[in-house]
Design an enzyme around this catalytic site. Sequence first.
Site, PDB file in Angstrom:
ATOM      1  N   LEU A 670       0.844  -1.193   0.000  1.00  0.00           N
ATOM      2  CA  LEU A 670       0.000   0.000   0.000  1.00  0.00           C
ATOM      3  C   LEU A 670       0.879   1.243   0.000  1.00  0.00           C
ATOM      4  CD1 LEU A 670      -3.081   0.799   0.305  1.00  0.00           C
ATOM      5  CD2 LEU A 670      -2.553   1.155   2.712  1.00  0.00           C
ATOM      6  N   ASN A 699      -3.169   4.215  -3.388  1.00  0.00           N
ATOM      7  CA  ASN A 699      -4.231   4.762  -2.543  1.00  0.00           C
ATOM      8  C   ASN A 699      -4.452   6.251  -2.758  1.00  0.00           C
ATOM      9  OD1 ASN A 699      -5.971   3.363  -0.896  1.00  0.00           O
ATOM     10  ND2 ASN A 699      -5.034   4.042   0.997  1.00  0.00           N
ATOM     11  N   ASP A 747       5.319   0.474   2.214  1.00  0.00           N
ATOM     12  CA  ASP A 747       6.271   0.922   1.205  1.00  0.00           C
ATOM     13  C   ASP A 747       7.580   1.408   1.819  1.00  0.00           C
ATOM     14  OD1 ASP A 747       5.351   3.180   2.400  1.00  0.00           O
ATOM     15  OD2 ASP A 747       4.601   4.155   0.589  1.00  0.00           O
ATOM     16  N   ASP A 835      -4.459  -2.776  10.887  1.00  0.00           N
ATOM     17  CA  ASP A 835      -3.680  -3.936  11.315  1.00  0.00           C
ATOM     18  C   ASP A 835      -4.238  -4.533  12.597  1.00  0.00           C
ATOM     19  OD1 ASP A 835      -3.088  -1.663  12.709  1.00  0.00           O
ATOM     20  OD2 ASP A 835      -0.921  -1.852  12.573  1.00  0.00           O
ATOM     21  N   ARG A 878      -5.371   4.430  18.422  1.00  0.00           N
ATOM     22  CA  ARG A 878      -5.287   2.980  18.519  1.00  0.00           C
ATOM     23  C   ARG A 878      -5.867   2.476  19.849  1.00  0.00           C
ATOM     24  NH1 ARG A 878      -2.090   1.336  14.230  1.00  0.00           N
ATOM     25  NH2 ARG A 878      -1.400  -0.668  15.037  1.00  0.00           N
TER      26      ARG A 878
END
Length: 921
Positions: A670, A699, A747, A835, A878
């Site tokens: 991605l 994206n 990446d 994730d 998160r």
Amino acid sequence: MTGYTMLRNGGGTANGAQPWVLRWSNRIRLTWLSFTLFIILVFFPLIAHYYLTTIDESEEAGKRIFGPRPDSELCEVKHVQDLCRIRESVSEELLQLESKRQDLNGEIARLNLKIEACKKSIENAKQDLLQLKNVISQTEHSYKELMAQNQPKLSLPVRLFPDKDDTGLPLPKSHRSCRLHSCFDYSRCPLTSGFPVYVYDPDSYAWGAALDPLVKQAFATSAKSSIYVTDNPSIACIYVVLVGELQEPSSLTTGDLERQLHALPYWRKDGHNHLLVHLSRKSLTQNFLSNVSMGRAAVAQSTFFENQYRPSFDLVTSPLVHALSEPNFLGVPPQVPVKRKYLFTFQGEKVESLHSSLQEAPPRSFEEMEGDPPADYDDRIIGTLKAVQDSRLDRVLVEFTCKNHPQPSLPTEWALCGEREERLKLLKVSTFALVIAPGDGRMVASAGCGMRLFEALEMGAIPVVLGDQTRMPYHDLIHWSEAALIIPKPRITEVHFLIRSISDNDLLVMRRQGRFLWETYFSTAENIFGTILAALRTRIQIPATPIREELAQEIPHKSGKAAGTDPNMADNGDLDLGPVETEPPYASPRYLRNFTYTAADTFHGWNRPPGPFHLFPHTPLDPALPSEAKFLGSGTGFRPIGGGAGGSGKEFQAALGGNVPREQFTVVMLTYEREEVLMNSLERLNGLPYLNKVVVVWNSPKPPSDDLLWPDIGVPIMVVRTEKNSLNNRFLPWDAIETEAILSIDDDAHLRHDEIMFGFRVWREARDRIVGFPGRYHAWDVNHQSWLYNSNYSCELSMVLTGAAFFHKYYAYLYSYVMPQAIRDMVDEYINCEDIAMNFLVSHITRKPPIKVTSRWTFRCPGCPQALSHDDSHFHERHKCINFFVKVYGYMPLLYTQFRVDSVLFKTRLPHDKTKCFKFI
């Protein structure tokens, strides 16, 4: 003056001879000086000549220096000039020879370089030869396997269409004896037909106007969204007719219903391959089909009498509670704590056989009662449950009279008390919920019991069904023993002991399975309709339609830039992780087991061994996925190494791992507007073994630069355009992914080839797990009573970041199409936590933690631009994600582990305060 003169004169008299003496002495001195000079000038040269002559005579004739020379030597002296000329000539020749020597040394150096190049070429040729030998060996082995199997691949059979003038099969002696083998026409449902279903329009038949509007609308909406419904009745396998729920059951007589059923355009005299669906919204649902002659048509409803129900032909369904409204999944109580306020509860009222038991003192046990036990045990059940409540050993709540007016119910059935909201409020604080079967043993299923079961599963109360004659919904396809307790009524005295003996772990497993059954099969009208079709499809052994894949829209890009090889990335050192593939990229094989899966794993009342793990555990009623995603153990057979028993370390080290001899993986990367970082990451993949292709998920709304040259890394690079900027795009099941193994990588991730190969090997032996590199864990905040996300270095972990992790493509389908939409929405809202969502999903499905490989603590590219994770709000978001996901799932699915897989050739680097960590090798 006189004295002085005298002295002087006297002195002069005495020394009158002194001037003469002086003159004489001066003469003598001159004479001696002259003599001395004469001797020096004459005698010394003579003496020297004599001495030298004597020395010359005493030496060898060839070594004389001062003596007389022979005439020949005098002649040689004449050639001195010639010798000087010769010396000059020799010097010139020596200079020329030195120049030639230097030229020869240069040529030797060039030849040495050529020799080294030839040696390298020989080594490369040896490696190529070894790879070719491996390929030949694998090809020979595959050929031997094919020859041993002797099963050539066949194309799909030709689709056979039934005749329009279908006269049907001979009528059975009685429609009560109908079974699939005697009343179902399999010729209309070929194996590859795709299970087409034709749904009658309720407004097209006479009694359609009498149907409940909510039921009719929910049924039409569900049928419209089904992938199996077809508008072509001539090719249909199943014909579905909605017969209830009626607004006024008395408005339709048995004779009228029979005549109208026989008047259906595709009834064909006996109604074979027809399914009559009766969806119940109320606890009081009249079973008006009990006296109707239905021919060979099957029935799916919530209420059945024993003489009416045809096993393995009819379907017991759940009531339709949420007709058009979606259930509030976030309002569902959490699954923990395991034990709630009440051990078990029951609220209900029944008129028959009730007043006599309330007037007298309740008996404590069956042994205290005189006479034979009656057919209806309800009186004794009341007495036993009241005795448990009065004992106060556990906190229970049983009420056999409703405080408010009871809901209408069938005869001998326990009526529901109060409104639905009041019942749900009580079930939220109940560990177990009693469901007492109707007193009439001939009623094997009822809508009232189905309603109690539905509400108990919805609120997380484990159902305890009293009455083993009860037919649970889809009982021949679902293992109800894993979500509920089904106990015969005579064991009412043992119920308290039985439910107290269940451990907390088993309670949580049963509650989790019940929540799963409710969400998957009973929660919405669409789920109920889909479950009915799936149950019938499973019975006739037709594979489900594969779930769709995401079509990849490729962005054109220029390639051809030769990618360099970073020696730090490609050098594997002494780590040998199997033979390097030299064949071109190949996809994972698509196995044909989908066509036999339904027949092999259908549950027919006996315990079957667990197969490969599924989205819906312990039941085959799951939507079929493509073969490479459905069956994780695609190579589940054991493949011996070396052909003998056991094996040595050399064979193990040279093997790739897993049970599939050949396999590759796809890199999904991605990226968002970081072209330079992306190009560097792609170049690092050059020469990576077992790489099938690279799918770059673009994206950004901006296309790549026109002048951007993409590296040539030896495998295809596909750049995929996305509809919107979403981190969920990382896990879309793109049709371009042709392998089961997916390496999801950021990446800016910086991984060595040997690390990737080692992670791939570990994943091949744990295909149902996430196998990755950076580990994280969750922790409970006691002060705030919430969960926290922690990224500190620790020996313990519960998550593996998908920025560098292997997972099966199966999970891409689940993440994109099955996982609750609320989770994906939160990922889009925060642009974060995808994730964590994947780790929640896999742990929820498998009940296993992820696997971390290697001892590296970081995998980020040095010098790359900062990512989103460096923002200060990243960790706060998160924290919120974890707590929200726990609320959606109803419990914390993540599991802790200290297990880490390392190669013995990797060096472990631990902080000083973490030296007590254990490394499992």
